[in-house]
Design a protein around this motif. Structure first.
Motif, PDB file in Angstrom:
ATOM      1  N   PHE A  86       0.850  -1.196   0.000  1.00 46.07           N
ATOM      2  CA  PHE A  86       0.000   0.000   0.000  1.00 46.07           C
ATOM      3  C   PHE A  86       0.882   1.242   0.000  1.00 46.07           C
ATOM      4  O   PHE A  86       1.687   1.442   0.920  1.00 46.07           O
ATOM      5  CB  PHE A  86      -0.902   0.016   1.228  1.00 46.07           C
ATOM      6  N   PHE A  87       0.745   2.055  -1.018  1.00 48.68           N
ATOM      7  CA  PHE A  87       1.468   3.321  -1.070  1.00 48.68           C
ATOM      8  C   PHE A  87       0.543   4.404  -0.532  1.00 48.68           C
ATOM      9  O   PHE A  87      -0.490   4.725  -1.135  1.00 48.68           O
ATOM     10  CB  PHE A  87       1.906   3.622  -2.506  1.00 48.68           C
ATOM     11  N   ILE A  88       0.928   4.954   0.621  1.00 50.41           N
ATOM     12  CA  ILE A  88       0.056   5.839   1.398  1.00 50.41           C
ATOM     13  C   ILE A  88       0.463   7.302   1.236  1.00 50.41           C
ATOM     14  O   ILE A  88       1.636   7.661   1.386  1.00 50.41           O
ATOM     15  CB  ILE A  88       0.117   5.473   2.896  1.00 50.41           C
ATOM     16  N   GLY A  89      -0.514   8.157   0.964  1.00 52.38           N
ATOM     17  CA  GLY A  89      -0.274   9.595   0.908  1.00 52.38           C
ATOM     18  C   GLY A  89      -0.179  10.171   2.311  1.00 52.38           C
ATOM     19  O   GLY A  89      -0.921   9.775   3.216  1.00 52.38           O
ATOM     20  N   GLY A  90       0.722  11.121   2.508  1.00 47.56           N
ATOM     21  CA  GLY A  90       0.961  11.685   3.836  1.00 47.56           C
ATOM     22  C   GLY A  90      -0.248  12.403   4.418  1.00 47.56           C
ATOM     23  O   GLY A  90      -0.567  12.242   5.597  1.00 47.56           O
ATOM     24  N   GLN A  91      -0.919  13.224   3.620  1.00 46.54           N
ATOM     25  CA  GLN A  91      -2.095  13.933   4.124  1.00 46.54           C
ATOM     26  C   GLN A  91      -3.191  12.958   4.532  1.00 46.54           C
ATOM     27  O   GLN A  91      -3.873  13.167   5.538  1.00 46.54           O
ATOM     28  CB  GLN A  91      -2.619  14.903   3.059  1.00 46.54           C
ATOM     29  N   TRP A  92      -3.348  11.889   3.757  1.00 45.87           N
ATOM     30  CA  TRP A  92      -4.355  10.884   4.093  1.00 45.87           C
ATOM     31  C   TRP A  92      -3.962  10.177   5.388  1.00 45.87           C
ATOM     32  O   TRP A  92      -4.812   9.925   6.248  1.00 45.87           O
ATOM     33  CB  TRP A  92      -4.489   9.882   2.947  1.00 45.87           C
ATOM     34  N   ALA A  93      -2.689   9.847   5.534  1.00 45.20           N
ATOM     35  CA  ALA A  93      -2.221   9.155   6.742  1.00 45.20           C
ATOM     36  C   ALA A  93      -2.451   9.995   7.989  1.00 45.20           C
ATOM     37  O   ALA A  93      -2.750   9.462   9.066  1.00 45.20           O
ATOM     38  CB  ALA A  93      -0.740   8.808   6.605  1.00 45.20           C
ATOM     39  N   GLY A 114       4.040  10.107  -1.365  1.00 42.43           N
ATOM     40  CA  GLY A 114       4.180  11.552  -1.288  1.00 42.43           C
ATOM     41  C   GLY A 114       3.211  12.148  -0.281  1.00 42.43           C
ATOM     42  O   GLY A 114       2.336  11.458   0.243  1.00 42.43           O
ATOM     43  N   TYR A 115       3.379  13.422  -0.001  1.00 41.45           N
ATOM     44  CA  TYR A 115       2.553  14.055   1.029  1.00 41.45           C
ATOM     45  C   TYR A 115       1.252  14.628   0.477  1.00 41.45           C
ATOM     46  O   TYR A 115       0.169  14.325   0.975  1.00 41.45           O
ATOM     47  CB  TYR A 115       3.340  15.168   1.730  1.00 41.45           C
ATOM     48  N   SER A 116       1.329  15.461  -0.564  1.00 33.23           N
ATOM     49  CA  SER A 116       0.160  16.243  -0.969  1.00 33.23           C
ATOM     50  C   SER A 116      -0.410  15.860  -2.331  1.00 33.23           C
ATOM     51  O   SER A 116      -1.299  16.540  -2.839  1.00 33.23           O
ATOM     52  CB  SER A 116       0.508  17.735  -0.977  1.00 33.23           C
ATOM     53  N   HIS A 117       0.104  14.788  -2.924  1.00 33.08           N
ATOM     54  CA  HIS A 117      -0.350  14.316  -4.237  1.00 33.08           C
ATOM     55  C   HIS A 117      -0.231  15.401  -5.309  1.00 33.08           C
ATOM     56  O   HIS A 117      -1.190  15.682  -6.052  1.00 33.08           O
ATOM     57  CB  HIS A 117      -1.786  13.801  -4.160  1.00 33.08           C
ATOM     58  N   PRO A 118       0.956  16.006  -5.451  1.00 28.99           N
ATOM     59  CA  PRO A 118       1.159  17.003  -6.504  1.00 28.99           C
ATOM     60  C   PRO A 118       1.435  16.296  -7.830  1.00 28.99           C
ATOM     61  O   PRO A 118       1.443  15.066  -7.912  1.00 28.99           O
ATOM     62  CB  PRO A 118       2.406  17.738  -6.021  1.00 28.99           C
ATOM     63  N   HIS A 119       1.678  17.079  -8.866  1.00 30.69           N
ATOM     64  CA  HIS A 119       2.226  16.528 -10.107  1.00 30.69           C
ATOM     65  C   HIS A 119       3.753  16.590  -9.970  1.00 30.69           C
ATOM     66  O   HIS A 119       4.342  17.667 -10.133  1.00 30.69           O
ATOM     67  CB  HIS A 119       1.750  17.333 -11.314  1.00 30.69           C
ATOM     68  N   PRO A 120       4.403  15.490  -9.677  1.00 31.14           N
ATOM     69  CA  PRO A 120       5.844  15.525  -9.396  1.00 31.14           C
ATOM     70  C   PRO A 120       6.691  16.107 -10.525  1.00 31.14           C
ATOM     71  O   PRO A 120       7.713  16.740 -10.257  1.00 31.14           O
ATOM     72  CB  PRO A 120       6.186  14.048  -9.156  1.00 31.14           C
ATOM     73  N   ASP A 121       6.281  15.878 -11.766  1.00 31.94           N
ATOM     74  CA  ASP A 121       7.086  16.393 -12.876  1.00 31.94           C
ATOM     75  C   ASP A 121       7.062  17.915 -12.958  1.00 31.94           C
ATOM     76  O   ASP A 121       7.830  18.511 -13.713  1.00 31.94           O
ATOM     77  CB  ASP A 121       6.606  15.804 -14.203  1.00 31.94           C
ATOM     78  N   GLN A 122       6.175  18.557 -12.210  1.00 31.69           N
ATOM     79  CA  GLN A 122       6.123  20.024 -12.189  1.00 31.69           C
ATOM     80  C   GLN A 122       6.950  20.603 -11.039  1.00 31.69           C
ATOM     81  O   GLN A 122       7.004  21.825 -10.872  1.00 31.69           O
ATOM     82  CB  GLN A 122       4.674  20.490 -12.083  1.00 31.69           C
ATOM     83  N   LEU A 123       7.565  19.733 -10.242  1.00 30.84           N
ATOM     84  CA  LEU A 123       8.368  20.174  -9.103  1.00 30.84           C
ATOM     85  C   LEU A 123       9.854  20.013  -9.387  1.00 30.84           C
ATOM     86  O   LEU A 123      10.259  19.207 -10.223  1.00 30.84           O
ATOM     87  CB  LEU A 123       8.008  19.360  -7.857  1.00 30.84           C
ATOM     88  N   SER A 124      10.658  20.767  -8.648  1.00 26.02           N
ATOM     89  CA  SER A 124      12.113  20.618  -8.713  1.00 26.02           C
ATOM     90  C   SER A 124      12.526  19.402  -7.893  1.00 26.02           C
ATOM     91  O   SER A 124      11.704  18.767  -7.225  1.00 26.02           O
ATOM     92  CB  SER A 124      12.782  21.867  -8.129  1.00 26.02           C
ATOM     93  N   VAL A 125      13.819  19.096  -7.920  1.00 24.12           N
ATOM     94  CA  VAL A 125      14.329  18.012  -7.072  1.00 24.12           C
ATOM     95  C   VAL A 125      14.023  18.318  -5.610  1.00 24.12           C
ATOM     96  O   VAL A 125      13.532  17.462  -4.868  1.00 24.12           O
ATOM     97  CB  VAL A 125      15.850  17.829  -7.272  1.00 24.12           C
ATOM     98  N   ALA A 126      14.294  19.565  -5.194  1.00 22.98           N
ATOM     99  CA  ALA A 126      14.062  19.951  -3.798  1.00 22.98           C
ATOM    100  C   ALA A 126      12.577  19.855  -3.446  1.00 22.98           C
ATOM    101  O   ALA A 126      12.215  19.413  -2.348  1.00 22.98           O
ATOM    102  CB  ALA A 126      14.573  21.366  -3.549  1.00 22.98           C
TER     103      ALA A 126
END
Length: 247
Positions: A86-93, A114-126
């Motif tokens: 089970f891959f769990i989202g942080g906000q849901w947890a 991940g925490y907030s279910h963003p679109h990862p490809d729109q984020l930087s490495v950081a």
């Protein structure tokens, strides 16, 4: 003399500030690397499937909603003695910590979604690293251990995503068989999508939905009938590593 004293004070002030800046940089470097678990460079590549030589499949469930269907899903997995990852989202947890504990307590594996279910490809490495680590901290507090598997939201896995996952000490997990159950097709369609594409080492992607729960008992029985063993992603990865060492 007055000017000389002022200049000397400015020089010392600059030296102190520079020293503090260097200390902060060193601390940041140390802090980042103490949180970073070592992962080989080869592990930066995403995992789509397990070994073609092993008659096994892994059920994965991405969870960021659908908590109303999880109790029945867990009951089915328990009845069929079929562990899942089970891959769990942080906000849901954060909202359902007891359910996370129930999932893990039943012998299923917990991964990071991940925490907030963003679109990862729109984020930087950081940005990706921050999202992964926020979820990691929450899941660690709930279960007492940090997940080492990461399923990026939407399956996005550009260079920044893979680098962040690697830096967080995680393996990036994708899939080879997609139920597309988030579209809420009929249980029959879900079963057909899996059984029509299943193969040795298949990673099957699911979500907690009503048709998925309805399809699950028969699907597991048919997979077993075809000779497949249902395992967690970690077990699948161990078998793959074992094969590499034997060669």
């Amino acid at each position: 003399m007055h000017v000389y004293v002022l200049n000397r004070q400015r020089v010392w002030r600059g030296v102190v500030l520079t020293g503090l800046g260097l200390m902060l940089l060193a601390w940041g470097y140390w802090f980042d690397h103490t949180l970073r678990r070592t992962v080989p460079a080869s592990a930066m590549q995403p995992v789509y499937q397990g070994s073609a030589e092993q008659k096994e499949v892994a059920l994965t469930v991405n969870v960021f909603w659908g908590e109303e269907y999880l109790p029945r899903m867990l009951a089915i997995l328990k009845e069929e003695n079929a562990p899942a990852t089970f891959f769990i989202g942080g906000q849901w947890a954060e909202q359902f910590p007891r359910m996370v504990q129930e999932i893990a307590g039943q012998g299923n594996e917990i991964g990071n979604h991940g925490y907030s279910h963003p679109h990862p490809d729109q984020l930087s490495v950081a940005g990706n690293l921050n999202d992964i680590r926020r979820a990691e901290e929450i899941l660690a507090k709930i279960n007492g251990s940090r997940p080492q598997l990461y399923a990026p939201p939407y399956g996005e896995h550009g260079p920044a995503v893979l680098e962040a996952s690697r830096d967080a000490g995680c393996r990036t997990i994708l899939w080879s068989v997609d139920t597309i159950d988030w579209q809420k097709p009929s249980p029959e369609v879900i079963s057909q999508r899996v059984l029509g594409k299943v193969h040795n080492g298949a990673i099957i992607l699911m979500h907690p939905t009503a048709p998925t729960v309805e399809a699950l008992p028969g699907l597991i029985k048919e997979l077993k009938k075809q000779g497949y063993h249902l395992v967690t992603i970690s077990t699948m990865l161990k078998h793959m590593e074992g094969e590499k060492q034997d060669r």
